[in-house]
Enzyme design. Structure first.
Site, PDB file in Angstrom:
ATOM      1  CG  ASN A  13      -1.674   1.129   1.330  1.00 34.49           C
ATOM      2  OD1 ASN A  13      -1.856   2.060   0.473  1.00 34.49           O
ATOM      3  ND2 ASN A  13      -2.443   1.259   2.488  1.00 34.49           N
ATOM      4  CD1 TRP A  14       3.967   1.331  -2.241  1.00 31.10           C
ATOM      5  CD2 TRP A  14       4.209   1.904  -4.397  1.00 31.10           C
ATOM      6  NE1 TRP A  14       5.087   0.532  -3.061  1.00 31.10           N
ATOM      7  CE2 TRP A  14       5.156   1.130  -4.272  1.00 31.10           C
ATOM      8  CE3 TRP A  14       3.940   2.616  -5.548  1.00 31.10           C
ATOM      9  CZ2 TRP A  14       5.805   0.539  -5.542  1.00 31.10           C
ATOM     10  CZ3 TRP A  14       4.596   2.249  -6.547  1.00 31.10           C
ATOM     11  CH2 TRP A  14       5.559   0.902  -6.551  1.00 31.10           C
ATOM     12  CG  HIS A 100      -5.803   1.896   4.967  1.00 28.64           C
ATOM     13  ND1 HIS A 100      -5.485   2.948   5.866  1.00 28.64           N
ATOM     14  CD2 HIS A 100      -4.850   0.915   4.915  1.00 28.64           C
ATOM     15  CE1 HIS A 100      -4.189   2.607   6.279  1.00 28.64           C
ATOM     16  NE2 HIS A 100      -3.943   1.360   5.650  1.00 28.64           N
ATOM     17  CD  GLU A 102      -2.769   5.327   6.484  1.00 31.31           C
ATOM     18  OE1 GLU A 102      -2.788   5.468   5.176  1.00 31.31           O
ATOM     19  OE2 GLU A 102      -1.675   4.957   7.154  1.00 31.31           O
ATOM     20  N   GLY A 181       2.265   2.345  10.541  1.00 34.25           N
ATOM     21  CA  GLY A 181       3.319   3.301  10.553  1.00 34.25           C
ATOM     22  C   GLY A 181       4.030   3.830  11.953  1.00 34.25           C
ATOM     23  CB  SER A 219       5.294  -1.846  11.857  1.00 35.44           C
ATOM     24  OG  SER A 219       4.839  -0.514  11.992  1.00 35.44           O
ATOM     25  N   GLY A 240       2.746  -0.935   4.211  1.00 27.89           N
ATOM     26  CA  GLY A 240       2.946   0.247   3.877  1.00 27.89           C
ATOM     27  C   GLY A 240       4.467   0.620   3.811  1.00 27.89           C
ATOM     28  N   GLY A 241       5.040   1.386   4.968  1.00 30.50           N
ATOM     29  CA  GLY A 241       6.143   1.939   4.871  1.00 30.50           C
ATOM     30  C   GLY A 241       7.414   1.040   4.037  1.00 30.50           C
TER      31      GLY A 241
HETATM   32  P1  PGA Z   1       2.683   0.154   7.624  1.00 31.95           P
HETATM   33  O1  PGA Z   1       1.320   0.448   6.955  1.00 31.95           O
HETATM   34  O2  PGA Z   1       3.417  -1.126   7.242  1.00 31.95           O
HETATM   35  O3  PGA Z   1       3.401   1.474   7.335  1.00 31.95           O
HETATM   36  O4  PGA Z   1       2.388   0.139   9.009  1.00 31.95           O
HETATM   37  C1  PGA Z   1       0.536  -0.627   6.750  1.00 31.95           C
HETATM   38  C2  PGA Z   1      -0.897  -0.331   6.030  1.00 31.95           C
HETATM   39  O5  PGA Z   1      -1.128   0.698   6.642  1.00 31.95           O
HETATM   40  O6  PGA Z   1      -1.399  -0.817   5.436  1.00 31.95           O
END
Ligand code: PGA
Length: 259
Positions: A13-14, A100, A102, A181, A219, A240-241
């Protein structure tokens, strides 16, 4: 479906990172490091503006699948800045995220809207990933099961009510909000517990829904991927990251998986 035959899904997930040029640079390197594998699915969710660049740059590597990070609850209309599931299908994408954290926290997406988005993705023939997960406060208050039940059941009930029925090729992602994150990862035990709860919630429903693939997100990194994939009930990851760097995401995609 038997645990052993569920093919792992490794998803990137960018978020709001990488324009068209940085997308091409990433892929040049990633494709050198990660050859196609038939025993796993690798899926990218680039920013909408970079999707065409991604599709052009992956040429010949259709194993690198592509999805849309978010869609509107409607098919089309005067909604400045939004994209629809129908447009994503027209762009030949195969996947879509819904719910998601966010989106839930920053854009006010609620369970009913998440369900509507999931319905749109299905109508358009995309494979949705429904993201669920608790905040730290909810976890501390002992509400893990209640939150997961609410998030999963409201969507399934909404789908049934709208006549979309259970979704085929079901994928959920358990993403504890406190691990996204933050560098803080759920332990394989936490992940196994939450995945077990989700499976229990699904087991009260149609047999078809019990066959869902359940990913862990929060993470995920090269140094914890194998332990997470080895956890009971974890069928893949949403990253994500660590998916922004081609070397680290290639290591994640190459991780050994016995499931
Ligand atoms: P992260 O994000 O790996 O940066 O914790 C995961 C996500 O939001 O899907």
């Amino acid at each position: 479906m038997n645990e052993a035959v569920r093919q792992p899904v490794l998803a990137a997930n960018w978020k709001m990172f990488k324009g068209p040029e940085t997308t091409r640079t990433f892929l040049d390197r990633f494709m050198e490091l990660y050859p196609a594998h038939s025993d796993r699915s690798v899926v990218f969710f680039p920013a909408a503006i970079s999707i065409s660049a991604f599709l052009a740059a992956r040429s010949g590597r259709d194993d690198l699948e592509v999805g849309i990070q978010d869609v509107h609850t409607e098919v089309e209309g005067a909604h400045t800045g939004a994209v629809s599931a129908a447009m994503a299908a027209e762009a030949k994408l195969g996947w879509g995220l819904a719910g998601h954290s966010e989106r839930r926290q920053e854009f006010g997406d609620e369970d009913a809207g998440v369900g509507a988005k999931l319905g749109r993705l299905l109508e358009a023939g995309l494979r949705p990933i429904l993201c669920v997960g608790e905040t730290l406060e909810e976890r501390r208050a002992g509400l893990l099961e209640e939150v997961l039940s609410r998030q999963v059941e409201s969507v399934l009930d909404g789908l049934a009510a709208s006549g979309s029925g259970p979704w085929s090729d079901k994928v959920l992602a358990y993403e504890p909000v406190w691990a996204i994150g933050t560098g803080e990862t759920a332990t394989p035990r936490d992940a196994a517990e939450a995945h077990g709860l989700i499976r229990e919630i699904l087991s009260r429903r149609a047999a078809d829904e019990q066959a869902a693939t359940i990913l862990y997100g929060g993470s995920v990194k090269p140094d914890n991927i194998e332990a997470l994939l080895a956890a009971e009930g974890v069928n893949g990851v949403l990253v994500g990251g660590a998916s922004l760097d081609p070397d680290s995401f290639a290591q994640i995609c190459l991780a050994r998986s016995d499931r």
